[in-house]
Design a protein around this motif. Structure first.
Motif, PDB file in Angstrom:
ATOM      1  N   LEU A 209      58.882  28.273  -8.769  1.00 23.31           N
ATOM      2  CA  LEU A 209      58.376  27.343  -7.768  1.00 23.31           C
ATOM      3  C   LEU A 209      57.181  27.911  -7.018  1.00 23.31           C
ATOM      4  CD1 LEU A 209      61.808  26.046  -6.473  1.00 23.31           C
ATOM      5  CD2 LEU A 209      60.160  24.774  -7.867  1.00 23.31           C
ATOM      6  N   GLU A 210      57.166  29.213  -6.822  1.00 25.42           N
ATOM      7  CA  GLU A 210      56.008  29.840  -6.187  1.00 25.42           C
ATOM      8  C   GLU A 210      54.770  29.694  -7.069  1.00 25.42           C
ATOM      9  OE1 GLU A 210      54.556  34.148  -4.305  1.00 25.42           O
ATOM     10  OE2 GLU A 210      56.536  33.950  -5.237  1.00 25.42           O
ATOM     11  N   ALA A 211      54.941  29.953  -8.366  1.00 30.69           N
ATOM     12  CA  ALA A 211      53.819  29.811  -9.295  1.00 30.69           C
ATOM     13  C   ALA A 211      53.354  28.364  -9.384  1.00 30.69           C
ATOM     14  CB  ALA A 211      54.226  30.330 -10.674  1.00 30.69           C
ATOM     15  N   LEU A 212      54.305  27.451  -9.357  1.00 26.97           N
ATOM     16  CA  LEU A 212      53.975  26.034  -9.429  1.00 26.97           C
ATOM     17  C   LEU A 212      53.123  25.599  -8.243  1.00 26.97           C
ATOM     18  CD1 LEU A 212      54.391  23.204 -10.691  1.00 26.97           C
ATOM     19  CD2 LEU A 212      56.488  23.032  -9.332  1.00 26.97           C
ATOM     20  N   GLY A 213      53.468  26.046  -7.052  1.00 28.94           N
ATOM     21  CA  GLY A 213      52.709  25.653  -5.864  1.00 28.94           C
ATOM     22  C   GLY A 213      51.253  26.057  -5.956  1.00 28.94           C
ATOM     23  N   GLY A 214      51.003  27.287  -6.384  1.00 28.47           N
ATOM     24  CA  GLY A 214      49.628  27.736  -6.539  1.00 28.47           C
ATOM     25  C   GLY A 214      48.880  26.978  -7.610  1.00 28.47           C
ATOM     26  N   ALA A 215      49.585  26.651  -8.695  1.00 30.30           N
ATOM     27  CA  ALA A 215      48.955  25.910  -9.787  1.00 30.30           C
ATOM     28  C   ALA A 215      48.567  24.498  -9.345  1.00 30.30           C
ATOM     29  CB  ALA A 215      49.899  25.856 -10.987  1.00 30.30           C
ATOM     30  N   LEU A 216      49.434  23.845  -8.573  1.00 31.11           N
ATOM     31  CA  LEU A 216      49.122  22.504  -8.086  1.00 31.11           C
ATOM     32  C   LEU A 216      47.914  22.528  -7.147  1.00 31.11           C
ATOM     33  CD1 LEU A 216      52.709  21.100  -7.432  1.00 31.11           C
ATOM     34  CD2 LEU A 216      51.126  20.382  -9.231  1.00 31.11           C
ATOM     35  N   ASP A 217      47.863  23.507  -6.268  1.00 26.92           N
ATOM     36  CA  ASP A 217      46.705  23.626  -5.372  1.00 26.92           C
ATOM     37  C   ASP A 217      45.416  23.760  -6.174  1.00 26.92           C
ATOM     38  OD1 ASP A 217      48.239  23.472  -3.059  1.00 26.92           O
ATOM     39  OD2 ASP A 217      48.380  25.653  -2.810  1.00 26.92           O
ATOM     40  N   HIS A 218      45.441  24.642  -7.158  1.00 23.80           N
ATOM     41  CA  HIS A 218      44.264  24.883  -8.001  1.00 23.80           C
ATOM     42  C   HIS A 218      43.901  23.624  -8.777  1.00 23.80           C
ATOM     43  CE1 HIS A 218      42.132  27.769 -11.044  1.00 23.80           C
ATOM     44  NE2 HIS A 218      41.599  26.565 -11.085  1.00 23.80           N
ATOM     45  N   GLY A 219      44.894  23.011  -9.422  1.00 22.99           N
ATOM     46  CA  GLY A 219      44.636  21.858 -10.267  1.00 22.99           C
ATOM     47  C   GLY A 219      44.064  20.681  -9.491  1.00 22.99           C
ATOM     48  N   ARG A 255      61.583  21.380  -8.676  1.00 19.45           N
ATOM     49  CA  ARG A 255      60.289  21.330  -9.373  1.00 19.45           C
ATOM     50  C   ARG A 255      59.766  19.896  -9.423  1.00 19.45           C
ATOM     51  NH1 ARG A 255      60.263  21.435 -15.790  1.00 19.45           N
ATOM     52  NH2 ARG A 255      61.222  19.434 -15.231  1.00 19.45           N
ATOM     53  N   ASP A 256      60.629  18.972  -9.871  1.00 15.57           N
ATOM     54  CA  ASP A 256      60.216  17.570  -9.970  1.00 15.57           C
ATOM     55  C   ASP A 256      59.853  17.016  -8.597  1.00 15.57           C
ATOM     56  OD1 ASP A 256      60.850  17.844 -12.638  1.00 15.57           O
ATOM     57  OD2 ASP A 256      62.691  16.657 -12.528  1.00 15.57           O
ATOM     58  N   ARG A 257      60.649  17.365  -7.605  1.00 16.96           N
ATOM     59  CA  ARG A 257      60.410  16.886  -6.241  1.00 16.96           C
ATOM     60  C   ARG A 257      59.065  17.392  -5.726  1.00 16.96           C
ATOM     61  NH1 ARG A 257      64.961  18.564  -4.614  1.00 16.96           N
ATOM     62  NH2 ARG A 257      66.070  16.620  -5.089  1.00 16.96           N
ATOM     63  N   ARG A 258      58.757  18.636  -6.008  1.00 18.12           N
ATOM     64  CA  ARG A 258      57.503  19.199  -5.501  1.00 18.12           C
ATOM     65  C   ARG A 258      56.294  18.611  -6.214  1.00 18.12           C
ATOM     66  NH1 ARG A 258      58.436  25.549  -3.769  1.00 18.12           N
ATOM     67  NH2 ARG A 258      60.443  25.202  -2.704  1.00 18.12           N
ATOM     68  N   VAL A 259      56.377  18.432  -7.525  1.00 21.35           N
ATOM     69  CA  VAL A 259      55.234  17.856  -8.242  1.00 21.35           C
ATOM     70  C   VAL A 259      54.999  16.418  -7.795  1.00 21.35           C
ATOM     71  CG1 VAL A 259      54.346  17.144 -10.491  1.00 21.35           C
ATOM     72  CG2 VAL A 259      55.485  19.362 -10.248  1.00 21.35           C
ATOM     73  N   ILE A 260      56.046  15.610  -7.821  1.00 16.83           N
ATOM     74  CA  ILE A 260      55.886  14.200  -7.449  1.00 16.83           C
ATOM     75  C   ILE A 260      55.479  14.085  -5.983  1.00 16.83           C
ATOM     76  CG2 ILE A 260      57.079  11.995  -7.179  1.00 16.83           C
ATOM     77  CD1 ILE A 260      58.835  12.826  -9.598  1.00 16.83           C
ATOM     78  N   GLY A 261      56.122  14.847  -5.119  1.00 18.11           N
ATOM     79  CA  GLY A 261      55.791  14.796  -3.697  1.00 18.11           C
ATOM     80  C   GLY A 261      54.371  15.226  -3.407  1.00 18.11           C
ATOM     81  N   TYR A 262      53.914  16.257  -4.078  1.00 12.28           N
ATOM     82  CA  TYR A 262      52.544  16.748  -3.886  1.00 12.28           C
ATOM     83  C   TYR A 262      51.549  15.631  -4.199  1.00 12.28           C
ATOM     84  CZ  TYR A 262      48.776  20.258  -3.947  1.00 12.28           C
ATOM     85  OH  TYR A 262      47.652  20.995  -3.673  1.00 12.28           O
ATOM     86  N   CYS A 263      51.795  14.940  -5.302  1.00 13.59           N
ATOM     87  CA  CYS A 263      50.888  13.862  -5.713  1.00 13.59           C
ATOM     88  C   CYS A 263      50.971  12.675  -4.760  1.00 13.59           C
ATOM     89  CB  CYS A 263      51.234  13.400  -7.124  1.00 13.59           C
ATOM     90  SG  CYS A 263      51.085  14.669  -8.391  1.00 13.59           S
TER      91      CYS A 263
END
Length: 300
Positions: A209-219, A255-263
């Motif tokens: 989840l830590e790696a995912l957060g950074g990847a979403l910010d970058h993407g 993971r799903d919650r963070r990706v969908i929520g971020y968007c």
């Protein structure tokens, strides 16, 4: 408003129960979502099979014809992992049509989920890794061709790198491909996504989840997307027989919650596909895939 969920009976090509690709998970997933009330009284949105012209936006016309007429060369069938017969060809068209429909519904309503899709190993010239047509590749190409969007972000969280998607969009500046995967897993030779996050074996919930957060910010900073295609593969789960990571059920849900929520926090539409998941226990596997649709319901 309930989140639109897409399903077609043809998603299940009725493989033998002992086949290494767990085809029956698609039927069981659809049953579970109905039994548990995740799908409302209106039922599923049913897609039309993808048109040949759509498929040719992401795939070589010769390969498209080979699939449609069940004339795929043996070498490509070997790379895919099963024969491309009439049922498989129709399944692949319907799954792709499902991702197209999910994308269009997402643009209209903010979020939509397919009960198939995520066939991210298929490239322009042929399929591979249980992938016949690259449904996200086709859907993103179609939205761009129709002028529905001008910028696309692919967030691929399957345990395997989205190599086919990366190759399809290697020269397309309007599509940013992000893949977070197990570095030592298939494919052996990785493609180059716009952002690749290769994780070590046995990565668990917190580190993932830590790696995912950074990847979403970058993407998001790089892509400025109008739609996100989210591949919610469950093969990063610790019990997946083809994965090398160690996520729990709760980790997948977060993971799903963070990706969908971020968007959604940023007003960006999300079209979600189920991606990979491999187990002989179809009940457990289908319930694992249902995590995506349950979490999506939190945003309805």
């Amino acid at each position: 408003m309930a989140v639109p969920i897409i399903h077609h009976p043809a998603f299940d090509a009725n493989f033998d129960a002992h086949h290494r690709f767990p085809m029956s998970k698609f039927t069981r997933l659809a049953e579970i979502l109905r039994e548990d009330g995740v799908v409302g009284p209106a039922g599923y949105h049913v897609p039309a099979p993808a048109l040949p012209g759509w498929l040719r936006l992401a795939h070589d016309p010769r390969y498209v014809d080979q699939v449609l007429f069940q004339a795929v060369p043996a070498s490509i069938e070997k790379a895919i992992g099963f024969a491309v017969d009439e049922k498989v060809a129709m399944r692949s068209r319907c799954a792709t049509g499902g991702t197209v429909l999910a994308a269009r519904l997402a643009l209209a309503e903010g979020l939509a989920c397919n009960t198939a899709g995520g066939s991210h190993h298929a490239g322009r010239s042929g399929g591979a890794g249980f992938s016949v047509f690259n449904d996200v590749g086709v859907a993103a190409s179609l939205l761009l061709a129709d002028g529905d969007v001008g910028r696309v972000l692919v967030v691929d969280c399957d345990v395997h790198q989205g190599d086919g998607t990366a190759k399809i969009f290697a020269d397309e500046a309007r599509v940013f491909t992000l893949s977070i995967h197990a570095e030592r897993n298939y494919p052996t030779e990785k493609a180059q996504s716009d952002l690749d996050v290769g994780l070590p074996d046995a990565t668990g919930d917190a580190a993932y989840l830590e790696a995912l957060g950074g990847a979403l910010d970058h993407g998001f900073a790089a892509a400025a997307p109008e739609i996100v295609f989210y591949n919610a593969g469950v093969d990063p789960h610790r019990d997946d027989r083809l994965g090398r990571l160690a996520l729990s059920d709760e980790g997948l849900a977060e993971r799903d919650r963070r990706v969908i929520g971020y968007c959604r926090d940023r007003g960006v539409a999300v079209a979600a596909v189920i991606g990979g998941g491999y187990s002989r226990d179809i009940e457990a596997l289908a319930r694992r895939h249902s995590i995506l649709h349950r979490v999506a319901g939190e945003f309805g």
